[in-house]
Motif scaffolding. Sequence first.
Motif, PDB file in Angstrom:
ATOM      1  N   THR A 111      28.571 -22.489 -27.381  1.00 27.74           N
ATOM      2  CA  THR A 111      28.553 -22.511 -26.232  1.00 27.74           C
ATOM      3  C   THR A 111      27.961 -21.191 -25.691  1.00 27.74           C
ATOM      4  OG1 THR A 111      30.109 -20.506 -27.631  1.00 27.74           O
ATOM      5  CG2 THR A 111      31.562 -22.814 -26.882  1.00 27.74           C
ATOM      6  N   GLU A 119      24.529 -23.912 -25.138  1.00 30.57           N
ATOM      7  CA  GLU A 119      24.869 -24.624 -24.560  1.00 30.57           C
ATOM      8  C   GLU A 119      25.545 -24.172 -22.658  1.00 30.57           C
ATOM      9  OE1 GLU A 119      25.405 -28.221 -25.849  1.00 30.57           O
ATOM     10  OE2 GLU A 119      24.704 -27.874 -27.797  1.00 30.57           O
ATOM     11  N   LYS A 120      26.114 -23.082 -22.967  1.00 31.08           N
ATOM     12  CA  LYS A 120      26.999 -22.316 -21.546  1.00 31.08           C
ATOM     13  C   LYS A 120      28.071 -23.260 -21.217  1.00 31.08           C
ATOM     14  CE  LYS A 120      23.980 -19.667 -21.065  1.00 31.08           C
ATOM     15  NZ  LYS A 120      23.343 -19.275 -22.464  1.00 31.08           N
ATOM     16  N   LYS A 121      28.799 -23.936 -22.606  1.00 34.87           N
ATOM     17  CA  LYS A 121      29.973 -24.167 -21.839  1.00 34.87           C
ATOM     18  C   LYS A 121      30.875 -23.634 -23.386  1.00 34.87           C
ATOM     19  CE  LYS A 121      28.469 -28.795 -20.421  1.00 34.87           C
ATOM     20  NZ  LYS A 121      26.897 -28.278 -20.388  1.00 34.87           N
ATOM     21  N   ASP A 122      32.360 -23.913 -22.291  1.00 37.99           N
ATOM     22  CA  ASP A 122      33.691 -23.465 -23.836  1.00 37.99           C
ATOM     23  C   ASP A 122      33.528 -24.474 -25.163  1.00 37.99           C
ATOM     24  OD1 ASP A 122      35.522 -25.055 -22.768  1.00 37.99           O
ATOM     25  OD2 ASP A 122      36.438 -23.676 -22.063  1.00 37.99           O
ATOM     26  N   TRP A 123      34.192 -24.009 -25.982  1.00 38.45           N
ATOM     27  CA  TRP A 123      34.800 -24.963 -27.124  1.00 38.45           C
ATOM     28  C   TRP A 123      35.607 -26.006 -26.270  1.00 38.45           C
ATOM     29  CZ3 TRP A 123      31.863 -26.943 -31.173  1.00 38.45           C
ATOM     30  CH2 TRP A 123      32.827 -28.047 -32.074  1.00 38.45           C
ATOM     31  N   PHE A 132      35.751 -27.720 -24.180  1.00 36.63           N
ATOM     32  CA  PHE A 132      34.486 -29.129 -23.126  1.00 36.63           C
ATOM     33  C   PHE A 132      33.974 -30.119 -24.305  1.00 36.63           C
ATOM     34  CE2 PHE A 132      30.402 -30.640 -22.535  1.00 36.63           C
ATOM     35  CZ  PHE A 132      30.189 -31.470 -21.630  1.00 36.63           C
ATOM     36  N   PHE A 133      33.780 -29.045 -25.137  1.00 32.67           N
ATOM     37  CA  PHE A 133      33.321 -30.316 -26.621  1.00 32.67           C
ATOM     38  C   PHE A 133      34.501 -30.898 -27.273  1.00 32.67           C
ATOM     39  CE2 PHE A 133      30.394 -26.277 -26.088  1.00 32.67           C
ATOM     40  CZ  PHE A 133      29.105 -27.759 -25.369  1.00 32.67           C
ATOM     41  N   ARG A 169      35.647 -33.926 -25.046  1.00 34.86           N
ATOM     42  CA  ARG A 169      34.147 -34.723 -25.255  1.00 34.86           C
ATOM     43  C   ARG A 169      34.744 -35.732 -26.259  1.00 34.86           C
ATOM     44  NH1 ARG A 169      32.563 -37.296 -20.859  1.00 34.86           N
ATOM     45  NH2 ARG A 169      34.348 -37.274 -20.657  1.00 34.86           N
ATOM     46  N   ASP A 176      23.844 -33.208 -23.748  1.00 31.55           N
ATOM     47  CA  ASP A 176      24.312 -32.042 -22.653  1.00 31.55           C
ATOM     48  C   ASP A 176      22.948 -32.408 -21.014  1.00 31.55           C
ATOM     49  OD1 ASP A 176      26.853 -31.233 -22.464  1.00 31.55           O
ATOM     50  OD2 ASP A 176      25.157 -29.463 -23.400  1.00 31.55           O
ATOM     51  N   ASP A 210      23.077 -36.139 -19.297  1.00 28.28           N
ATOM     52  CA  ASP A 210      23.906 -35.419 -18.135  1.00 28.28           C
ATOM     53  C   ASP A 210      23.632 -34.753 -17.141  1.00 28.28           C
ATOM     54  OD1 ASP A 210      26.832 -35.715 -17.664  1.00 28.28           O
ATOM     55  OD2 ASP A 210      27.070 -33.812 -17.800  1.00 28.28           O
ATOM     56  N   THR A 264      19.569 -27.679 -16.634  1.00 25.34           N
ATOM     57  CA  THR A 264      20.391 -27.108 -18.614  1.00 25.34           C
ATOM     58  C   THR A 264      19.857 -26.356 -19.239  1.00 25.34           C
ATOM     59  OG1 THR A 264      21.459 -28.779 -20.119  1.00 25.34           O
ATOM     60  CG2 THR A 264      19.785 -29.148 -19.419  1.00 25.34           C
TER      61      THR A 264
END
Length: 465
Positions: free
Chosen positions: A78, A81-85, A87-88, A91, A140, A143, A151
Amino acid sequence: MRRTAVVVVVLLLGLAFALVSRETQNDLRLKHASRRAEQNGWIWVHLEGSPADIGYQHGYLLAPEIRDTLETVSHEMTHEEKKDWQFFRERAQNMLWPHVEAEYRAELQGIADGAAAHGVKLDLWDVVALNAWLEFPYYDKWDARQHDLPTTASVAEHCSAFVATGSYTKDGRVVIGHNNWTSYETGERWNIIFDIVPAQGNHFIMDGMAGLIHSGDDFGINSAGMMITETTISRFIGFDPGGIPEFVRARKAMQYSASIDDFARIMKEGNNGGYANDWLVADRKTNEIASLELGLKNVTLDRSHDGFFVGSNFPINEKLAKEETEFDLKNPSESGNARHARWLQLMDQNKGKIDEAAAERFLGDHFDTFEKKIDPDERTLCGHIDFSPRGSMPWVPPYGAAGAVQAKAADDAMAQSLTLRASLGHSCGLGFKAAQHLKKHSQFAWQRPVLRDMPARPWTTFAAQ
Ligand SMILES: [Zn+2]
């Protein structure tokens, strides 16, 4: 009175313990599984049976370690990659799961069930996302390119490895060695030795992390005589969301391959480009070694009965380097190139003398070929990026706590009895102190909740049951 009370409490505790043990013993799913006491930092587990049973045993026996690994990996991902869990997890469910075959679906579900039965709160999507943690950055990066977005995802440059045979080794038989490069917070937790007897396929021993159905850094030996390892291809670009996750193919190849051709076929089938590696493998039955450089567009299989293959994250095929990476093969100060040069020196200097003990020495080597001197840093086979004012960009910034975290090696005779040698921490003997490092480099304060000391433990022998 007090004494009587103590006796009663002890008796009650004993009864409770007996009931819990009986419950564990009565759980038929756990009947063939076992976990040994930690040895020099490693936890050895034996798992056996159907996919669902293997998963359940794994989840149950390693529940506290799975919780700890999940916390650490999700904390790192997190941040990086600056995304919360979530999100993963999403996916994992919608992009990866449709391409996971039934056998491994059952095992992944088993891990979630076993861990939950041992009191760890997680679900299937946590387990699938955790299994894919090494390939998510590839997704990531791909994408972001599709949408012309910036990114922060950078694919890690993992590992130094070699495989040799014929006139290069002392007895003319295969010798293989690998050290894993990753962040120290995750590397310290890459400490499981899995001894797995699946209902289908081969018996195998591999190193790994709690919660993963694959080795992750990929070092393993199976009962069909296959010896397997890899190093990643630096600065790789490319991903196919419709492909089979790398973690599924890597596990399948460890379990089912009985030849170099089998191995290459399984890894190529449905290749999604995630965690793109140069695979170094050997078939001890034929004394043949191979390098499978597995890009998404360019795939090269080289094989030999007399020679060596080395890996240090450099692309081999120039066409692959140009079309699928951002790596500069001509820059000698690049970690991948500098370590490649060192491998070639070591193979040349030790021709005819390489054995398992030599592998252990190579994996703790500190010669920097760019500086032409001994200086443990990001360019040495035993990587110490935390000592480097350059870091290993774009993966790790200057003084980032990353580099070699553990090592494994085996020769042909050991492979015959599913035995390997492993050392946790830097195999050169240099320990790492988390608090001291964070005090000196406060830019990494975000790692404080998960970064632990990483003492260097001695090489230890582990054999399958
Ligand atoms: Zn070292």
